[in-house]
Write an enzyme that holds these catalytic residues in place. Structure first.
Site, PDB file in Angstrom:
ATOM      1  N   GLY A 205      -7.285  -3.823   2.306  1.00 31.91           N
ATOM      2  CA  GLY A 205      -8.271  -4.089   3.347  1.00 31.91           C
ATOM      3  C   GLY A 205      -7.674  -4.043   4.735  1.00 31.91           C
TER       4      GLY A 205
ATOM      5  N   LYS B 217       0.867  -1.187   0.000  1.00 34.40           N
ATOM      6  CA  LYS B 217       0.000   0.000   0.000  1.00 34.40           C
ATOM      7  C   LYS B 217       0.898   1.229   0.000  1.00 34.40           C
ATOM      8  CE  LYS B 217      -3.466  -2.458   2.796  1.00 34.40           C
ATOM      9  NZ  LYS B 217      -3.895  -2.674   4.196  1.00 34.40           N
TER      10      LYS B 217
ATOM     11  N   SER C 193       0.432   0.137  15.398  1.00 33.61           N
ATOM     12  CA  SER C 193       0.609   0.357  13.961  1.00 33.61           C
ATOM     13  C   SER C 193       1.661   1.446  13.756  1.00 33.61           C
ATOM     14  CB  SER C 193      -0.714   0.749  13.296  1.00 33.61           C
ATOM     15  OG  SER C 193      -0.825   2.148  13.161  1.00 33.61           O
TER      16      SER C 193
ATOM     17  N   LYS D 285      -4.884   6.802   3.222  1.00 34.29           N
ATOM     18  CA  LYS D 285      -5.302   6.595   4.612  1.00 34.29           C
ATOM     19  C   LYS D 285      -4.132   6.751   5.592  1.00 34.29           C
ATOM     20  CE  LYS D 285      -3.289   2.671   5.729  1.00 34.29           C
ATOM     21  NZ  LYS D 285      -3.071   1.654   4.722  1.00 34.29           N
TER      22      LYS D 285
END
Lengths: 323, 323
Positions: free
Chosen positions: B123, B95, B241, B178
């Site tokens: 996802g 990503k 994260s 994102k």
């Protein structure tokens, strides 16, 4: 929410009258500048007046906001009718559904007041944060921009950003339907689900409620907004939200009757879940997550079957986005 | 992610070959059935083979998944070209965005391989949860349904639900954009923002990145799906994260250089934030939250100015939903 809105308005030196059904609360607010039940530690400004007389609240008000729980909403709306003049606008801040009519609060308002100059207030705005002056977004929804504008002017404050949405059906549907997904997410928290599975549930739950709402006339994009994903995120991410607590306690094996008995009043989320199930049945929309959540609430299925409902979503290969 | 996918496939008794650039890792996997760096405590199945020879991985594979970081992606893709046959499909699980070209990985694949039979995997799927067998949703995105189908068949597992999305532009844009909003939410966590303000930031951040992505050709509804809101929710709700950690440490006053020096590799989120800023400039899209996040990362603005960027969103009365 009523006290919070009144507090916000009155803090900016604009007079605001709060209606309470209970004499004792009115006396406490008048004499001690405190709301004894909701905010015992916040001093309420002098510009906030409290009364049990509905006509005193309505007289001279440019905007009337109704925040009573859904089971008592129609009764209150009905007693407003003779008191209102044509230039006053009325909005609901109750995110609930009327049973057994399955109507959102703005429809109840329109019916009881005989006008379409009605709207709803929604968005990710828990009252303690607003009382603390934390930056908060508020969505004002109405079909008639006159309503939106009057309400936005009344509410605006340095810590409140008002957003407008003319999709009244979508904003109210989101406020009602999100409760069930938040209860499901509470069950998931109680069961210790992994972050991947939680994000999966959040997203497919959102898709499910958006699907039903679009069938009822909502705009899909409302669910990507503050009243949609914003409100669902807030109510599912704060451990002390009623929806989360109901879910966590269901996961812990307590019955809904036991859980509700320990709460000060029946949360809107319970009626909302029952109401949305009926709406989905009538509209022929398949909502496996919402249905399973209701079954768990009713004690028909055990909490650990929630994952099957999510998994079951995938028959063959589903598409990621619904519309 | 490469090891996780290979593990998932091989656990179901289907052979899967993992390419590693590093001899030592290959030896460890072959001899001790462990990935020394990523998953030292998970036993890797016998059906998972590891090699430094690219041709051994490609030979006989129905699906090839490239997971190398964006700065090395084009080089790897280029060395695949002569090895591939027409019936093999290639997908990116990275990503990220290529700098300075501002291209997503599937475009790099298409250019280097001279084919449109490419796709992306996205996802809300963090690798530790998948390794632990926790129920996870995976989005396979491609314009060509042959690619989607082949990849879905290869990936499917009892704990993986595969969702398809033909909006390849939207799925990759969501995965890239994102990151910036997740870093912003990490800053908000570090600063102790209230739940209302956090939900406000999440929703307006999502609206901002959706706006840019739609300008680039994405479908709005993809942002309501697993690769959109699902992935943003996951990466912003797990404290470990990389995006959250970067944000929290920025809020704590550390410089980006210090933060990155302490990490094993440069996270995609940093290049993604720089790349999206360029994309927004070229497209003429106003992204106050993303811009302020970049300014905070660059040390030009202090972390506590993030709230102004959110507040500034509201000039007059904005609409709740963008499209």
């Amino acid at each position: 929410m009523g006290t919070t809105i009144a507090h916000t308005v009155a803090t900016r030196n604009r007079p605001c009258a709060l209606w309470c059904s209970d004499d004792g609360t009115v006396r406490e607010i008048r004499e001690r500048r405190r709301h004894p039940r909701h905010f015992p530690n916040s001093e309420l400004p002098r510009e906030l007046t409290a009364t049990t007389a509905l006509e005193e609240v309505i007289r001279g008000a440019s905007v009337v906001i109704v925040t009573v729980p859904s089971p008592r909403f129609r009764g209150t709306a009905s007693s407003l009718r003779s008191l209102l003049s044509a230039d006053q606008v009325v909005l609901s801040a109750t995110k609930g559904i009327e049973l057994p009519t399955l109507k959102p609060m703005s429809v109840v308002l329109a019916e009881e007041l005989g006008t379409d100059a009605v709207g709803a207030i929604s968005g990710p705005n828990s009252t303690p944060d607003i009382m603390d002056g934390r930056l908060t977004a508020v969505v004002v929804a109405a079909r008639d921009f006159r309503v939106t504008k009057a309400c936005a002017q009344a509410l605006q404050a340095p810590h409140l950003d008002v957003y407008a949405n003319d999709d009244l059906v979508g904003v109210e549907a989101a406020g009602i339907l999100k409760n069930t997904i938040a209860i499901a997410l509470g069950i998931a928290s109680g069961l210790g689900w992994a972050p991947n599975t939680r994000a999966f549930l959040f997203t497919r739950g959102l898709a499910e409620i958006q699907h039903l709402a679009v069938t009822l006339g909502a705009r899909p994009s409302t669910f990507l907004g503050l009243a949609g994903v914003g409100d669902l995120l807030l109510t599912s991410s704060t451990p002390d939200s009623l929806n989360t607590r109901i879910g966590v306690e269901l996961a812990g094996g307590r019955s809904l009757a036991e859980i509700v008995a320990a709460l000060p009043e029946v949360p809107e989320g319970i009626n909302s879940t029952r109401g949305s199930h009926e709406l989905a049945k009538r509209a022929g929309v398949n909502m496996p997550i919402a249905r399973r959540t209701l079954e768990i609430m009713e004690g028909v299925m055990s909490p650990d079957t929630l994952e099957d409902a999510l998994h079951h979503h995938h028959c063959g290969m589903e598409t990621d986005a619904l519309c």
